[in-house]
Design an enzyme around this catalytic site. Sequence first.
Site, PDB file in Angstrom:
ATOM      1  N   ASP A  57      -3.686 -17.837   0.832  1.00 34.71           N
ATOM      2  CA  ASP A  57      -4.859 -18.483   0.226  1.00 34.71           C
ATOM      3  C   ASP A  57      -5.417 -19.548   1.164  1.00 34.71           C
ATOM      4  O   ASP A  57      -6.628 -19.657   1.377  1.00 34.71           O
ATOM      5  CB  ASP A  57      -4.517 -19.066  -1.161  1.00 34.71           C
ATOM      6  CG  ASP A  57      -3.158 -19.741  -1.204  1.00 34.71           C
ATOM      7  OD1 ASP A  57      -2.358 -19.575  -0.251  1.00 34.71           O
ATOM      8  OD2 ASP A  57      -2.877 -20.463  -2.179  1.00 34.71           O
ATOM      9  N   TYR A 114       0.814  -1.217   0.000  1.00 33.83           N
ATOM     10  CA  TYR A 114       0.000   0.000   0.000  1.00 33.83           C
ATOM     11  C   TYR A 114       0.850   1.272   0.000  1.00 33.83           C
ATOM     12  O   TYR A 114       0.363   2.358  -0.316  1.00 33.83           O
ATOM     13  CB  TYR A 114      -0.952   0.030   1.202  1.00 33.83           C
ATOM     14  CG  TYR A 114      -2.085  -0.975   1.123  1.00 33.83           C
ATOM     15  CD1 TYR A 114      -2.224  -1.829   0.031  1.00 33.83           C
ATOM     16  CD2 TYR A 114      -3.019  -1.068   2.137  1.00 33.83           C
ATOM     17  CE1 TYR A 114      -3.248  -2.759  -0.034  1.00 33.83           C
ATOM     18  CE2 TYR A 114      -4.056  -1.993   2.078  1.00 33.83           C
ATOM     19  CZ  TYR A 114      -4.164  -2.835   0.988  1.00 33.83           C
ATOM     20  OH  TYR A 114      -5.184  -3.749   0.926  1.00 33.83           O
ATOM     21  N   ASP A 156      -5.657  -6.610   5.603  1.00 31.40           N
ATOM     22  CA  ASP A 156      -6.851  -5.856   5.219  1.00 31.40           C
ATOM     23  C   ASP A 156      -7.963  -6.836   4.828  1.00 31.40           C
ATOM     24  O   ASP A 156      -9.115  -6.734   5.277  1.00 31.40           O
ATOM     25  CB  ASP A 156      -6.456  -4.968   4.014  1.00 31.40           C
ATOM     26  CG  ASP A 156      -7.514  -3.954   3.666  1.00 31.40           C
ATOM     27  OD1 ASP A 156      -8.515  -3.866   4.383  1.00 31.40           O
ATOM     28  OD2 ASP A 156      -7.343  -3.255   2.645  1.00 31.40           O
ATOM     29  N   ASP A 190     -11.387  -8.476   7.376  1.00 31.56           N
ATOM     30  CA  ASP A 190     -12.794  -8.345   6.988  1.00 31.56           C
ATOM     31  C   ASP A 190     -13.486  -9.701   6.910  1.00 31.56           C
ATOM     32  O   ASP A 190     -14.665  -9.833   7.253  1.00 31.56           O
ATOM     33  CB  ASP A 190     -12.917  -7.621   5.639  1.00 31.56           C
ATOM     34  CG  ASP A 190     -12.992  -6.107   5.830  1.00 31.56           C
ATOM     35  OD1 ASP A 190     -12.688  -5.640   6.946  1.00 31.56           O
ATOM     36  OD2 ASP A 190     -13.351  -5.392   4.878  1.00 31.56           O
ATOM     37  N   LYS A 214       2.940 -15.306   1.621  1.00 31.42           N
ATOM     38  CA  LYS A 214       2.828 -16.008   0.338  1.00 31.42           C
ATOM     39  C   LYS A 214       4.262 -16.340  -0.083  1.00 31.42           C
ATOM     40  O   LYS A 214       4.736 -15.975  -1.167  1.00 31.42           O
ATOM     41  CB  LYS A 214       2.118 -15.086  -0.680  1.00 31.42           C
ATOM     42  CG  LYS A 214       1.735 -15.761  -1.977  1.00 31.42           C
ATOM     43  CD  LYS A 214       0.593 -16.727  -1.852  1.00 31.42           C
ATOM     44  CE  LYS A 214       0.310 -17.380  -3.195  1.00 31.42           C
ATOM     45  NZ  LYS A 214      -0.582 -18.555  -3.098  1.00 31.42           N
TER      46      LYS A 214
END
Length: 371
Positions: free
Chosen positions: A225, A143, A249, A253, A193
């Site tokens: 994943d 980000y 992020d 959620d 990852k």
Amino acid sequence: MANLKDILVLDGDGIGPEVAPVAVDALRLALGSEGVEMRLDHGLVGGRAIDETGTPLPEETLAKAQAADAILLGAVGGPRWEQLPMAQRPEKGLLGLRYGLELFANLRPALLFEPLAHASSLKSERVSGLDILIVRELTGGIYFGEPRGVSVDENERVGVNTYVYREHEIERIARVAFELAERRGGRLCSVDKANVLEVTQLWRDVVNEVASDYPDVQLSHLYVDNAGMQLVRDPKQFDVIVTGNMFGDILSDVAAMLTGSLGMLPSASLAASGKGLYEPVHGSAPDIAGQDRANPLAMVLSAAMLCRYSLDAPGAGAAIESAVGRVLDRGLRTADIAGEEVRTNGIELVGTRAMGEALLAELTDVLKEAE
Ligand code: NAD
């Protein structure tokens, strides 16, 4: 006085000024019982700050935040300020606070209150007793990495973002997560990852190195994943999850949906000093602002986190959480968490004020019982 703590309250916009006072009252009660005196200050941020001072984060507010032990924030934003240029919007006030206070660790608990198990998108038995904490790195990763942007190369547009972490950024968030795991269930899962992205192989290596300082914490690793899959397959396997900015992020959620309602979700953003900004996950809810319909419990649970993580007053935090559990057990519900239950016996639909009063009454009882 040794146990005097400075708390800055930023009500913000929309439902912020309705829910923040409930949290402040709960804090005062719970901290008082632990011998902590709270010195309260107030400041402007977001839309109201724009209206009154022309900027979403007045210098005075940032200075007060820097001087405080902890900050409690309602929410910012609303349609009234949406036509402003991006750099002058209310949300910039929040970003400015995060940046100005170097809040690099974002904590998002997913805690299920039993009476709300029906509100989860999973079957009740999968989420009953759920208590996960997601620790997300907040100031680095893709980000913020440079270079970034869209340019033209050989007659076509090319978009670039850079996923970068420096060793010290990984180490400091890992230490926060290990220390939290030590204080909770003793298990930490680091999500990366590493099979594809070198930057996250470094993430995994650094987390493994830091682990040697926390022999009591059981560390595991998952690819992102798989972590997403496991969160919806068997969420109770997790205690603390630590991950980078973008994965955090998304996963926070996902975890939030396991517990049902936005009106129940608190969060904390911490600096290295232990100073923290505490706010509900929800926004300013302009659609219900000023109507006595907002659920104050996410804000109240944010205050409980403030006690635990910035004031070292876990007893006060636990008392507030317990009072929240009791108002739900009593059948009180604001509209957002009432669901179909409203038609069943023993469920009472209440507004913000009535929920706040009931919460404070339960908290008084909880504290009396603990004496
Ligand atoms: P929102 O979270 O404000 O509202 C989404 C929906 O959930 C609405 O229907 C709202 O009524 C409901 N809701 C939210 N909190 C509730 C509560 N405590 N009790 C009952 N119902 C609740 O998100 P949005 O509508 O996308 O955004 C509204 C404004 O808030 C925008 O200006 C947005 O930029 C801002 N926002 C601010 C923050 C923040 O301050 N951290 C976070 C998200 C959005």
